[in-house]
Structure formats: C-alpha cells, structure tokens
Motif scaffolding. Structure first.
Motif, mmCIF file in Angstrom:
data_model
loop_
_atom_site.group_PDB
_atom_site.id
_atom_site.type_symbol
_atom_site.label_atom_id
_atom_site.label_comp_id
_atom_site.label_asym_id
_atom_site.label_seq_id
_atom_site.Cartn_x
_atom_site.Cartn_y
_atom_site.Cartn_z
ATOM 1 N N PHE A 33 -70.125 12.385 12.138
ATOM 2 C CA PHE A 33 -70.701 13.438 12.974
ATOM 3 C C PHE A 33 -71.368 14.520 12.119
ATOM 4 N N GLY A 34 -72.556 14.941 12.534
ATOM 5 C CA GLY A 34 -73.261 16.010 11.833
ATOM 6 C C GLY A 34 -72.458 17.297 11.791
ATOM 7 N N GLY A 35 -71.739 17.599 12.863
ATOM 8 C CA GLY A 35 -70.922 18.815 12.899
ATOM 9 C C GLY A 35 -69.820 18.805 11.857
ATOM 10 N N TRP A 36 -69.249 17.634 11.601
ATOM 11 C CA TRP A 36 -68.209 17.524 10.569
ATOM 12 C C TRP A 36 -68.825 17.813 9.201
ATOM 13 N N ILE A 37 -70.020 17.264 8.961
ATOM 14 C CA ILE A 37 -70.703 17.509 7.688
ATOM 15 C C ILE A 37 -71.032 18.992 7.555
ATOM 16 N N MET A 38 -71.495 19.610 8.640
ATOM 17 C CA MET A 38 -71.827 21.037 8.606
ATOM 18 C C MET A 38 -70.600 21.883 8.252
ATOM 19 N N ALA A 39 -69.450 21.537 8.798
ATOM 20 C CA ALA A 39 -68.226 22.285 8.487
ATOM 21 C C ALA A 39 -67.879 22.165 7.006
ATOM 22 N N LYS A 68 -80.704 14.276 5.339
ATOM 23 C CA LYS A 68 -81.693 13.415 4.701
ATOM 24 C C LYS A 68 -81.371 11.933 4.853
ATOM 25 N N ASN A 69 -80.081 11.601 4.887
ATOM 26 C CA ASN A 69 -79.623 10.222 5.028
ATOM 27 C C ASN A 69 -78.326 10.228 5.810
ATOM 28 N N PRO A 70 -77.998 9.138 6.496
ATOM 29 C CA PRO A 70 -76.731 9.101 7.230
ATOM 30 C C PRO A 70 -75.533 9.074 6.282
ATOM 31 N N VAL A 97 -75.577 17.801 -0.903
ATOM 32 C CA VAL A 97 -74.496 16.838 -0.698
ATOM 33 C C VAL A 97 -74.991 15.447 -1.073
ATOM 34 N N PHE A 98 -74.204 14.782 -1.899
ATOM 35 C CA PHE A 98 -74.506 13.412 -2.328
ATOM 36 C C PHE A 98 -73.388 12.495 -1.881
ATOM 37 N N ALA A 99 -73.757 11.284 -1.462
ATOM 38 C CA ALA A 99 -72.787 10.271 -1.055
ATOM 39 C C ALA A 99 -72.800 9.136 -2.059
ATOM 40 N N GLU A 100 -71.610 8.819 -2.565
ATOM 41 C CA GLU A 100 -71.446 7.620 -3.384
ATOM 42 C C GLU A 100 -70.947 6.537 -2.434
ATOM 43 N N ARG A 101 -71.739 5.501 -2.286
ATOM 44 C CA ARG A 101 -71.352 4.419 -1.389
ATOM 45 C C ARG A 101 -71.449 3.098 -2.126
ATOM 46 N N ASN A 102 -70.798 2.117 -1.569
ATOM 47 C CA ASN A 102 -70.784 0.796 -2.216
ATOM 48 C C ASN A 102 -70.447 0.968 -3.691
ATOM 49 N N ARG A 103 -69.279 1.547 -3.959
ATOM 50 C CA ARG A 103 -68.941 1.933 -5.325
ATOM 51 C C ARG A 103 -69.055 0.796 -6.340
ATOM 52 N N LEU A 104 -68.989 -0.439 -5.894
ATOM 53 C CA LEU A 104 -69.171 -1.546 -6.847
ATOM 54 C C LEU A 104 -70.612 -1.587 -7.347
ATOM 55 N N GLN A 105 -71.573 -1.200 -6.490
ATOM 56 C CA GLN A 105 -72.973 -1.139 -6.921
ATOM 57 C C GLN A 105 -73.361 0.263 -7.385
ATOM 58 N N ALA A 106 -72.441 1.216 -7.248
ATOM 59 C CA ALA A 106 -72.665 2.601 -7.671
ATOM 60 C C ALA A 106 -73.925 3.199 -7.049
ATOM 61 N N GLU A 107 -74.108 2.998 -5.741
ATOM 62 C CA GLU A 107 -75.246 3.584 -5.034
ATOM 63 C C GLU A 107 -74.918 5.032 -4.679
ATOM 64 N N THR A 108 -75.787 5.953 -5.072
ATOM 65 C CA THR A 108 -75.618 7.372 -4.755
ATOM 66 C C THR A 108 -76.889 7.872 -4.097
ATOM 67 N N VAL A 109 -76.733 8.553 -2.951
ATOM 68 C CA VAL A 109 -77.893 9.086 -2.235
ATOM 69 C C VAL A 109 -77.630 10.532 -1.830
ATOM 70 N N LYS A 110 -78.693 11.326 -1.843
ATOM 71 C CA LYS A 110 -78.599 12.694 -1.329
ATOM 72 C C LYS A 110 -78.623 12.594 0.183
ATOM 73 N N VAL A 111 -77.605 13.160 0.825
ATOM 74 C CA VAL A 111 -77.507 13.025 2.272
ATOM 75 C C VAL A 111 -77.817 14.306 3.029
ATOM 76 N N THR A 112 -77.593 15.453 2.397
ATOM 77 C CA THR A 112 -77.770 16.722 3.100
ATOM 78 C C THR A 112 -78.147 17.813 2.114
ATOM 79 N N GLU A 113 -78.958 18.760 2.569
ATOM 80 C CA GLU A 113 -79.189 19.987 1.819
ATOM 81 C C GLU A 113 -79.261 21.130 2.817
ATOM 82 N N ALA A 114 -78.705 22.271 2.401
ATOM 83 C CA ALA A 114 -78.619 23.404 3.316
ATOM 84 C C ALA A 114 -78.653 24.714 2.533
ATOM 85 N N THR A 115 -79.042 25.768 3.228
ATOM 86 C CA THR A 115 -78.969 27.118 2.688
ATOM 87 C C THR A 115 -78.245 27.975 3.718
#
Length: 140
Positions: A33-39, A68-70, A97-115
């Motif tokens: 949920f976006g609200g959870w990320i916002m908190a 920026k990404n789910p 905010v960056f998400a590390e996903r699929n840790r075996l492949q070490a994929e990291t994506v920027k998911v959120t930015e805020a001010t």
C-alpha cells in the motif's frame, strides 16, 4: 560501480531506516500500500529532523511524493534522508527509497522519492526555533 539509481544502493550513505514489508502491508496481489510506504518515509525523514532540531518535530508538509516503481512483499527497503533546508522553525528533508528484490540476482531499484517539511515544536507542541548548528556541535 557508479550509482545510476538502478542496480545498487547509494555509495557512501547510511540508510536512516531499513524495513521489509509484510503481507499485512499489501493488497491481495502482493503490492504494498502507498500509505504504508508514506508512513515509513515520514518516519525516515523525521530522524535527521529530530537530530537537527535537538527535539520534537511535527510533519507540516509533504512537498512532493513520487512512486517510481512498485514495492512488493519481501522487498528489503532502504530509506535515505538528507536535510536540504533549515529555516527558523522548519527543516526540509529529501527521502529516497530503494528496494532490494530477488536478492539472489541482487536487483535494486529506486521505488520512491519525497520531500517533506517538519517544524520543531516545544513541550506544548507549538513551533520553536531550530537551534543554531554551532550550539549543537559545541555540546560534544
């Protein structure tokens, strides 16, 4: 390796917060949920504001917030927060905010930015001046 906001976490920076969303934080499809990320962003942004104000702060504005990404259940989220402006009673913080996903492949994506902007408050929850930086560093 250079940071292109895809594939790695920011070099030389320590996250303010790291957390992994759980199934209760997501819809039935596993999207968080976006609200959870916002908190979580609000918590991460408040940490440097509390340190800089040397006390209590309250969120007074979300100046910008971009998803920026789910984010998925099981992603390891790292929240980086930097103060960008200090006013008489307010402190503005950028959070990435960056998400590390699929840790075996070490994929990291920027998911959120805020001010966000916080205001320093006293024991009565009224605005108070942010102390000069020199008064905070001379206490060491």
């Amino acid at each position: 390796m250079t940071n292109t906001n895809q594939g790695c976490l920011p070099d030389g920076k320590i996250p303010q917060l790291r957390v992994m969303p759980m199934p209760a934080d997501a819809n039935v499809h596993g999207d968080v949920f976006g609200g959870w990320i916002m908190a979580q962003v609000d918590i991460a942004g408040s940490l440097p504001a509390v340190r800089r104000s040397n006390g209590r702060v309250a969120t007074i504005a979300v100046n910008s917030f971009v998803f920026k990404n789910p984010v998925f259940v099981g992603d390891l989220l790292s929240f980086y927060a930097d103060i960008v402006k200090v006013g008489n009673t307010s402190i503005t913080v950028n959070v990435e905010v960056f998400a590390e996903r699929n840790r075996l492949q070490a994929e990291t994506v920027k998911v959120t930015e805020a001010t966000l902007t916080y205001v320093a408050t006293d024991e009565n929850r009224k605005p108070r001046p942010v102390p000069p930086l020199s008064s905070l560093t001379s206490q060491s």
